[in-house]
Enzyme design. Structure first.
Site, PDB file in Angstrom:
ATOM      1  N   ARG A  24       0.747  -1.456  -0.009  1.00  0.00           N
ATOM      2  CA  ARG A  24       0.279  -0.328   0.362  1.00  0.00           C
ATOM      3  C   ARG A  24       0.786   1.529  -0.290  1.00  0.00           C
ATOM      4  NH1 ARG A  24      -3.050  -3.382  -1.538  1.00  0.00           N
ATOM      5  NH2 ARG A  24      -5.218  -3.607  -0.562  1.00  0.00           N
TER       6      ARG A  24
ATOM      7  N   GLU B  93      -6.220   6.172  -6.779  1.00  0.00           N
ATOM      8  CA  GLU B  93      -6.164   5.579  -8.149  1.00  0.00           C
ATOM      9  C   GLU B  93      -7.071   5.208  -8.361  1.00  0.00           C
ATOM     10  OE1 GLU B  93      -4.810   1.228  -6.935  1.00  0.00           O
ATOM     11  OE2 GLU B  93      -2.545   1.843  -6.132  1.00  0.00           O
TER      12      GLU B  93
ATOM     13  N   HIS C  83      -1.019  -1.150  -9.833  1.00  0.00           N
ATOM     14  CA  HIS C  83      -1.820  -2.057  -9.676  1.00  0.00           C
ATOM     15  C   HIS C  83      -2.608  -3.862 -10.000  1.00  0.00           C
ATOM     16  CE1 HIS C  83      -3.888  -1.737  -5.292  1.00  0.00           C
ATOM     17  NE2 HIS C  83      -3.332  -3.418  -5.372  1.00  0.00           N
TER      18      HIS C  83
END
Length: 332
Positions: free
Chosen positions: A242, A271, A290
């Site tokens: 993260r 994001e 991601h």
């Protein structure tokens, strides 16, 4: 039930084998992300159940209160801080938790380490432009890559993913050193790795340093500017966990100062990452969108459990409910 699947960027869920579990329900798949409270409330108001893809959309109290028909949130993977559990419970909204696997994120971590160490992406991109064995037209960035054997792999967080990455490191002949809780360090030593003597030594000695921590109040911003400044100019900082584990803007500033010299990242504070993000303008950063869990087997695993939780709930047999005291507050 009326079910919405949120933030399916690649429109992948309908092609999964497990999608047939929802055959008896009305399903709407959203491929785009909406951030505004008003827009989200309008979009999601008709639905009885929402299937969330990890933490792509956050649900705070204000949003949950605007969804009068919502009875169930079915989470792919484990629940994190993106849903206000207390508010959901008070509003009678059940939260069903799914399962996860360390395999895909651990493999992506290793792919990033390998690619960054050998400068594979810039070499490959420059080859398309006719440049042979050229990592960069900037002489300062056109140095050689490096092998992993004999170098030190630092792992902060020795859970399932961290343990798997440590195993990869050992297979490649790296010295593995671990930082984290006392239990994590003890487990690492029991597995034949080294526990760092101190936090300072951990950052100073790692050639490759990878984060594998859960994000919570205790770990938010746990990596500081001082930590990063201790890293070697040749070191690689890797984060597939993260972005919020690192203090705001600390990594960008550290990279610009050259300590660490390189970073490989799969996670960001916002994001999808904006195309004008400063991180994408730093030539020593390898950035991916991601992808840690974004692959076929993980999707089948995550969504099969999430869809089954929806079916069980619809059939009056809710399972894997995360929020406490839900039964006393459930919407009828």
């Amino acid at each position: 039930m009326k079910i919405a699947i949120l933030d399916d960027y690649q429109n992948a869920t309908q092609s999964l084998k497990c999608f047939e579990l929802l055959a008896d329900h009305e399903v709407k798949v959203f491929n785009s992300t909406t951030r505004g409270l008003g827009q989200l409330a309008i979009r999601l108001a008709p639905f009885d159940a929402l299937v969330l893809i990890r933490e792509r959309t956050a649900f705070n109290r204000a949003l949950l209160a605007k969804l009068p028909n919502l009875k169930l949130i079915s989470q792919t993977g484990k629940l994190a801080s993106h849903v206000d559990v207390g508010a959901a419970t008070e509003l009678g909204i059940a939260i069903a938790e799914g399962v996860g696997s360390p395999t895909a994120p651990a493999e992506l971590t290793w792919a990033l380490i390998m690619a960054a160490a050998r400068k594979i992406v810039p070499y490959a991109n420059n080859l398309k432009d006719g440049l042979w064995q050229t990592a960069s037209i900037n002489p300062a960035l056109n140095g050689l890559g490096f092998v992993l054997k004999g170098r030190t792999l630092g792992i902060w967080g020795y859970g399932k993913i961290g343990q798997t990455v440590a195993g990869f490191g050992r297979a490649f002949g790296m010295r593995v050193t671990v930082w984290g809780s006392e239990a994590s360090r003890a487990k690492a030593e029991a597995d034949g790795h080294t526990a760092a003597a101190s936090r300072e030594a951990f950052f100073e000695q790692a050639d490759v340093l990878s984060l594998h921590l859960r994000l919570n109040d205790a770990t938010r911003g746990i990596v500081t500017a001082d930590d990063l400044a201790r890293m070697r100019p040749s070191a690689l900082f890797v984060n597939t966990s993260r972005a919020e584990l690192v203090q705001t803007d600390a990594l960008e500033q550290a990279l610009q100062r050259g300590r660490p010299g390189h970073a490989a990242l799969d996670v960001y504070t916002s994001e999808p990452l904006a195309a004008d993000s400063p991180l994408l303008r730093i030539p020593t950063v390898l950035a991916t969108p991601h992808l840690g869990y974004v692959e076929q087997d993980s999707y089948e695993l995550y969504f099969r459990h999430a869809f089954q939780n929806v079916v069980d709930f619809a059939n009056g047999a809710p399972a894997n409910i995360h929020n406490p005291y839900y039964a006393a507050n459930a919407r009828r």
